[in-house]
Design an enzyme around this catalytic site. Structure first.
Site, PDB file in Angstrom:
ATOM      1  N   GLY A   1       0.764  -1.242   0.000  1.00 29.86           N
ATOM      2  CA  GLY A   1       0.000   0.000   0.000  1.00 29.86           C
ATOM      3  C   GLY A   1       0.796   1.295   0.000  1.00 29.86           C
ATOM      4  O   GLY A   1       0.341   2.302  -0.508  1.00 29.86           O
TER       5      GLY A   1
ATOM      6  N   ARG B   1      -5.291   0.653  -6.785  1.00 29.67           N
ATOM      7  CA  ARG B   1      -4.069   1.276  -6.249  1.00 29.67           C
ATOM      8  C   ARG B   1      -3.519   2.352  -7.182  1.00 29.67           C
ATOM      9  O   ARG B   1      -2.745   3.202  -6.771  1.00 29.67           O
ATOM     10  CB  ARG B   1      -2.968   0.219  -6.074  1.00 29.67           C
ATOM     11  CG  ARG B   1      -3.283  -0.859  -5.057  1.00 29.67           C
ATOM     12  CD  ARG B   1      -2.024  -1.677  -4.770  1.00 29.67           C
ATOM     13  NE  ARG B   1      -2.307  -2.929  -4.086  1.00 29.67           N
ATOM     14  CZ  ARG B   1      -2.432  -3.055  -2.773  1.00 29.67           C
ATOM     15  NH1 ARG B   1      -2.311  -1.999  -1.996  1.00 29.67           N
ATOM     16  NH2 ARG B   1      -2.671  -4.225  -2.227  1.00 29.67           N
TER      17      ARG B   1
ATOM     18  N   PHE C   1     -14.227   3.466   4.060  1.00 25.77           N
ATOM     19  CA  PHE C   1     -13.293   2.672   3.267  1.00 25.77           C
ATOM     20  C   PHE C   1     -12.868   3.466   2.034  1.00 25.77           C
ATOM     21  O   PHE C   1     -13.701   3.997   1.306  1.00 25.77           O
ATOM     22  CB  PHE C   1     -13.919   1.346   2.848  1.00 25.77           C
ATOM     23  CG  PHE C   1     -12.920   0.424   2.222  1.00 25.77           C
ATOM     24  CD1 PHE C   1     -12.001  -0.249   3.000  1.00 25.77           C
ATOM     25  CD2 PHE C   1     -12.880   0.261   0.846  1.00 25.77           C
ATOM     26  CE1 PHE C   1     -11.046  -1.081   2.422  1.00 25.77           C
ATOM     27  CE2 PHE C   1     -11.930  -0.571   0.253  1.00 25.77           C
ATOM     28  CZ  PHE C   1     -11.015  -1.246   1.045  1.00 25.77           C
TER      29      PHE C   1
ATOM     30  N   ASP D   1      -5.992  -0.248  -1.859  1.00 27.21           N
ATOM     31  CA  ASP D   1      -6.745  -1.130  -2.748  1.00 27.21           C
ATOM     32  C   ASP D   1      -8.055  -1.630  -2.163  1.00 27.21           C
ATOM     33  O   ASP D   1      -8.260  -1.620  -0.947  1.00 27.21           O
ATOM     34  CB  ASP D   1      -5.901  -2.369  -3.052  1.00 27.21           C
ATOM     35  CG  ASP D   1      -5.797  -3.297  -1.842  1.00 27.21           C
ATOM     36  OD1 ASP D   1      -5.307  -2.832  -0.788  1.00 27.21           O
ATOM     37  OD2 ASP D   1      -6.241  -4.455  -1.926  1.00 27.21           O
TER      38      ASP D   1
ATOM     39  N   ASP E   1      -5.281   2.119  10.617  1.00 30.36           N
ATOM     40  CA  ASP E   1      -6.715   1.961  10.847  1.00 30.36           C
ATOM     41  C   ASP E   1      -6.889   1.541  12.315  1.00 30.36           C
ATOM     42  O   ASP E   1      -6.906   2.394  13.200  1.00 30.36           O
ATOM     43  CB  ASP E   1      -7.225   0.929   9.829  1.00 30.36           C
ATOM     44  CG  ASP E   1      -8.727   0.741   9.834  1.00 30.36           C
ATOM     45  OD1 ASP E   1      -9.415   1.411  10.609  1.00 30.36           O
ATOM     46  OD2 ASP E   1      -9.221  -0.089   9.052  1.00 30.36           O
TER      47      ASP E   1
END
Ligand code: IMP
Ligand code: MG
Length: 178
Positions: free
Chosen positions: A48, A168, A155, A162, A106
């Protein structure tokens, strides 16, 4: 293009590239303020953080190195379930000043495992830079030292993040349309 469809979900543009760049540049400056004269080793957490790391390094004017690590997850036998293991750590990190580059914090579970694992290699110091933070979701005591943008508990995809592997490549960040 305000909206994109990825697999079965629709996402709308949420954070434009320009805002992302401003914040990446700011973080690079903050890190340089703390690390100039040292040689930090940036650790980009794949997959990521690849775009964040690429842009941040372009804004970092000082002496530094970068390496890439990945967390592989497997099911452990303990009740805690998922265990993350660090792979790809081929750099000598003993005594080094490590700056972890993450896309998003997160719950903080991923990065807290990572920091624990890294400490076994006895680095000189470890700090965490995260492009994004979902403060409401944070469960672990892993507040990043450098934060790009705080976002609500939605989200998101794009700029390296992704949905099931896709999305991405977008330069902007999109949030899910419920
Ligand atoms: P944590 O362990 O709960 O902090 O989750 C961190 C990882 O979950 C990140 O490195 C991402 O790969 C993924 N993640 C968390 N939130 C999002 C999101 O909104 N979009 C895409 N991936 C996310
Ligand atoms: Mg990630």
């Amino acid at each position: 293009m305000g909206k994109v469809k990825i697999l079965d979900k629709v996402f709308e543009k949420n954070i434009p590239f320009e805002t992302i760049q401003e914040n990446v540049k700011r973080i690079a400056g903050e890190i340089y303020g703390d690390y100039s004269g040292r040689d930090p080793l940036f650790l980009c957490v794949l997959n990521g953080a690849f775009m964040f790391a690429a842009d941040l390094l372009k804004f970092y004017p000082g002496s530094c190195e970068i390496s890439f690590i990945k967390l592989s997850s497997y099911s452990g036998t303990s009740t805690t379930g998922e265990v993350k293991t660090l792979i790809g750590l081929d750099e000598q990190i003993r005594g080094r000043d490590i700056v972890i580059l993450e896309d998003i914090v997160d719950s903080g579970i991923t990065v807290s495992h990572l920091v624990e694992d890294l400490f076994r290699y006895t680095p000189g110091s470890i700090r965490l830079a995260s492009l994004l933070l979902k403060p409401e979701a944070l469960k672990k005591d892993v507040m990043p030292d450098y934060i790009g943008i705080e976002i609500p508990n939605d989200f998101i995809i794009g700029y390296g993040l992704d949905y099931n592997g896709f999305g991405r490549n977008y330069k902007d960040i999109y949030k899910i349309v419920e």
